[in-house]
Design a protein around this motif. Sequence first.
Motif, mmCIF file in Angstrom:
data_model
loop_
_atom_site.group_PDB
_atom_site.id
_atom_site.type_symbol
_atom_site.label_atom_id
_atom_site.label_comp_id
_atom_site.label_asym_id
_atom_site.label_seq_id
_atom_site.Cartn_x
_atom_site.Cartn_y
_atom_site.Cartn_z
ATOM 1 N N ASP B 211 1.841 3.021 3.500
ATOM 2 C CA ASP B 211 2.070 2.929 2.059
ATOM 3 C C ASP B 211 2.015 1.449 1.660
ATOM 4 O O ASP B 211 2.422 0.584 2.435
ATOM 5 N N VAL B 212 1.502 1.224 0.467
ATOM 6 C CA VAL B 212 1.370 -0.158 -0.008
ATOM 7 C C VAL B 212 2.163 -0.320 -1.311
ATOM 8 O O VAL B 212 2.084 0.537 -2.197
ATOM 9 N N PHE B 213 2.904 -1.390 -1.363
ATOM 10 C CA PHE B 213 3.720 -1.678 -2.554
ATOM 11 C C PHE B 213 3.307 -3.024 -3.146
ATOM 12 O O PHE B 213 3.020 -3.976 -2.419
ATOM 13 N N SER B 214 3.332 -3.054 -4.468
ATOM 14 C CA SER B 214 3.155 -4.322 -5.165
ATOM 15 C C SER B 214 4.526 -4.823 -5.614
ATOM 16 O O SER B 214 5.277 -4.112 -6.286
ATOM 17 N N LEU B 215 4.847 -6.038 -5.226
ATOM 18 C CA LEU B 215 6.095 -6.655 -5.686
ATOM 19 C C LEU B 215 5.704 -7.717 -6.713
ATOM 20 O O LEU B 215 5.191 -8.779 -6.355
ATOM 21 N N THR B 216 5.911 -7.401 -7.960
ATOM 22 C CA THR B 216 5.455 -8.273 -9.047
ATOM 23 C C THR B 216 6.540 -9.273 -9.446
ATOM 24 O O THR B 216 6.268 -10.446 -9.669
ATOM 25 N N ARG B 217 7.752 -8.771 -9.540
ATOM 26 C CA ARG B 217 8.848 -9.652 -9.947
ATOM 27 C C ARG B 217 9.524 -10.214 -8.695
ATOM 28 O O ARG B 217 9.965 -9.466 -7.828
ATOM 29 N N LEU B 218 9.611 -11.526 -8.632
ATOM 30 C CA LEU B 218 10.144 -12.175 -7.424
ATOM 31 C C LEU B 218 11.479 -12.862 -7.665
ATOM 32 O O LEU B 218 12.095 -13.362 -6.729
ATOM 33 N N SER B 219 11.893 -12.945 -8.902
ATOM 34 C CA SER B 219 13.144 -13.618 -9.217
ATOM 35 C C SER B 219 13.561 -13.203 -10.613
ATOM 36 O O SER B 219 12.698 -12.987 -11.469
ATOM 37 N N PRO B 220 14.862 -13.099 -10.889
ATOM 38 C CA PRO B 220 15.979 -13.329 -9.988
ATOM 39 C C PRO B 220 16.151 -12.182 -8.993
ATOM 40 O O PRO B 220 15.882 -11.029 -9.311
ATOM 41 N N ALA B 221 16.612 -12.527 -7.815
ATOM 42 C CA ALA B 221 16.710 -11.550 -6.722
ATOM 43 C C ALA B 221 17.597 -10.367 -7.100
ATOM 44 O O ALA B 221 17.331 -9.228 -6.709
ATOM 45 N N GLU B 222 18.650 -10.642 -7.888
ATOM 46 C CA GLU B 222 19.586 -9.558 -8.211
ATOM 47 C C GLU B 222 18.955 -8.496 -9.111
ATOM 48 O O GLU B 222 19.506 -7.405 -9.267
ATOM 49 N N ALA B 223 17.790 -8.830 -9.710
ATOM 50 C CA ALA B 223 17.122 -7.857 -10.577
ATOM 51 C C ALA B 223 16.149 -6.980 -9.792
ATOM 52 O O ALA B 223 15.534 -6.086 -10.357
ATOM 53 N N ILE B 224 16.020 -7.253 -8.502
ATOM 54 C CA ILE B 224 15.011 -6.553 -7.701
ATOM 55 C C ILE B 224 15.699 -5.541 -6.802
ATOM 56 O O ILE B 224 16.526 -5.899 -5.960
ATOM 57 N N ASP B 225 15.344 -4.280 -6.983
ATOM 58 C CA ASP B 225 15.910 -3.210 -6.169
ATOM 59 C C ASP B 225 14.901 -2.858 -5.074
ATOM 60 O O ASP B 225 13.834 -2.320 -5.364
ATOM 61 N N VAL B 226 15.251 -3.183 -3.848
ATOM 62 C CA VAL B 226 14.315 -2.939 -2.738
ATOM 63 C C VAL B 226 14.700 -1.702 -1.939
ATOM 64 O O VAL B 226 14.211 -1.496 -0.833
ATOM 65 N N GLY B 227 15.567 -0.882 -2.538
ATOM 66 C CA GLY B 227 16.074 0.290 -1.826
ATOM 67 C C GLY B 227 14.973 1.173 -1.257
ATOM 68 O O GLY B 227 15.107 1.716 -0.158
ATOM 69 N N VAL B 228 13.880 1.306 -1.997
ATOM 70 C CA VAL B 228 12.799 2.191 -1.563
ATOM 71 C C VAL B 228 12.241 1.766 -0.202
ATOM 72 O O VAL B 228 11.764 2.592 0.588
ATOM 73 N N LEU B 229 12.343 0.497 0.114
ATOM 74 C CA LEU B 229 11.794 0.011 1.389
ATOM 75 C C LEU B 229 12.673 0.395 2.576
ATOM 76 O O LEU B 229 12.221 0.366 3.725
ATOM 77 N N ARG B 230 13.912 0.719 2.299
ATOM 78 C CA ARG B 230 14.808 1.074 3.412
ATOM 79 C C ARG B 230 14.408 2.398 4.059
ATOM 80 O O ARG B 230 14.885 2.747 5.130
ATOM 81 N N GLU B 231 13.546 3.165 3.363
ATOM 82 C CA GLU B 231 13.082 4.432 3.937
ATOM 83 C C GLU B 231 12.043 4.218 5.031
ATOM 84 O O GLU B 231 11.651 5.164 5.712
ATOM 85 N N TYR B 232 11.613 3.002 5.194
ATOM 86 C CA TYR B 232 10.562 2.719 6.183
ATOM 87 C C TYR B 232 11.160 2.006 7.393
ATOM 88 O O TYR B 232 11.960 1.086 7.241
ATOM 89 N N ARG B 233 10.730 2.433 8.556
ATOM 90 C CA ARG B 233 11.213 1.784 9.768
ATOM 91 C C ARG B 233 10.540 0.440 9.967
ATOM 92 O O ARG B 233 11.090 -0.454 10.592
ATOM 93 N N ARG B 234 9.335 0.318 9.424
ATOM 94 C CA ARG B 234 8.599 -0.933 9.612
ATOM 95 C C ARG B 234 8.046 -1.412 8.277
ATOM 96 O O ARG B 234 7.483 -0.625 7.513
ATOM 97 N N VAL B 235 8.225 -2.693 8.048
ATOM 98 C CA VAL B 235 7.732 -3.295 6.801
ATOM 99 C C VAL B 235 6.894 -4.515 7.163
ATOM 100 O O VAL B 235 7.283 -5.332 8.003
ATOM 101 N N VAL B 236 5.738 -4.608 6.522
ATOM 102 C CA VAL B 236 4.890 -5.801 6.673
ATOM 103 C C VAL B 236 4.790 -6.454 5.301
ATOM 104 O O VAL B 236 4.445 -5.782 4.313
ATOM 105 N N THR B 237 5.128 -7.727 5.214
ATOM 106 C CA THR B 237 5.011 -8.420 3.923
ATOM 107 C C THR B 237 3.757 -9.281 3.927
ATOM 108 O O THR B 237 3.311 -9.758 4.968
ATOM 109 N N LEU B 238 3.216 -9.486 2.731
ATOM 110 C CA LEU B 238 1.947 -10.196 2.586
ATOM 111 C C LEU B 238 2.005 -11.090 1.359
ATOM 112 O O LEU B 238 2.322 -10.629 0.257
#
Lengths: 238, 299
Positions: B211-238
Amino acid sequence: MADLLAVLYGDVLNHKPHDPLWPARDRVILSKGHSTAVLYAILAEMDYFPVHELEQYGKDGSRFLTHVSHKVPGVEFSTGSLGHGLPFGCGKALAAKRQGELWRTYVVLSDGELDEGSNWEAILFAGHHRLGRLTAIIDYNKIQSFGSVADVLDLHPLADKFRAFRWEVAEIDGHDTSQIREALLVARDPDAPPLAVVAHTVKGKGVDFMEHQLKYHYSPPRTAEQLSEVLRQLGRGE
Amino acid sequence: MRTAFIEQLLVEARRNTRIFLVVGDLGYSVVEPFAAEFPDRFLNAGVAEQNMTGVAAGLASEGYHVFTYSIGNFPTLRCLEQIRNDVCYHRLPVTVVAVGAGMSYGNQGYSHHCVQDIACLRGLPFMTILSPADPGEARTCVRWLSENPSPSYLRIGKAGEPVVHGCEASFAGPCKIVDQSGDVAIVGTGPVLAEAVAASAQLREAGVPVDVFSLTRLSPAEAIDVGVLREYRRVVTLEEHVAAGGVGEMLRSLLGGHRDLRSLCVPQSLCMESGSQAALRRIGGLDAAAIVRTVNDVI
């Protein structure tokens, strides 16, 4: 610089201390943010806030930070890092010009901070755009943080430099209140060149052991006796 | 992408009379339509980014939402203190727009490679950073910024970036743009995400769904909910940005003790190489082939 700000706030500015954000007010930016004690004292005397609040100067939790702070009523812009006030003032003056507003913008700079290249970007900009209602006041006391201006990075001939950047210049004795008044009260057309008031001043003016002394860039009176003597010499003795 | 930016800014400026565009003597063949339609809200500040940003802050303090526009490091690193003190500390509505995200300017050299900007701007107070992956996201970002004026940074590519996906940008967290019910999530930001989409197609053909995700908003960190990524055992960032202070580091921090997170980012040694953006991505291990190798390595 106290004389310059006293005349500016007392006799020149169009402002309402009880309405610090009055839209038609003249804007003042103190770019030499380390001189904030003078500004806060004058704002208190002008009734922007009660004088007794000055007791909070530099204390924990106080809005009276020891570099100019916009948390204080009457302060437009926080400074402290040199070379920021004039570009910001150019933006304000340009906004007024684009919107047809007639309020004026005054930026007070030190001589030492003219070492900063950002000021020369702004000086070029203001001259080019003929920001006629922008006035820069240079506190030219010839001493900067770690030596004399002449020895560190000489600004001479300063007035000519401004003229070369298409400013009008008034050179005055920065302690002569009538000269200050005359320079600052002159009407300015919005499309005239910007005005630089090169105010020749004496660091520590009025206190014989402080005048021209680099030490008093850093050091306030340290003892009750010294403070008393300073006040006596300034005609404010008990 | 810069064309998408200016077209959307024109749309916004027609309905938002506060929008003001200041350029640092750049934008040839891009910003002219804005200058022609809104001469009173356009300014070429010259090649003087410190003053440009201070002027922008001054204009913003008088009611404008100012967009400053220049290439990569010029409106960002060159005048970082003006962004910090004048814009962010005073919480003024100035949007810094850098064209040439990452290594968009390829052969034009390291001076034009914008690969430390996220790190430098992430730490500033009240700062919103938006990093669109394609022209569609860029348009969404401009509209969002117009509706949410604040200290902000818009990091866009240059020209000719492909459409990566048909979704609108999400400002709440990673947005899934390729869904193959995979075990591996690839999370990218900016135009380099096109490499991830290409890699995902190759991997699928090889029987490795991702699965591929676009992370558009990078700041402020507290506004970013990354919960969906916790469903994956492996994450590759680019990201086309160095590791220090970049998206990989940020996600590692936000995900806490995630088991397996690999970051593909710009190695510092890449400053010694020369080449087009495609060549530099290949050398730096950021192209589709490198992503495929990384995913095969982690599964």
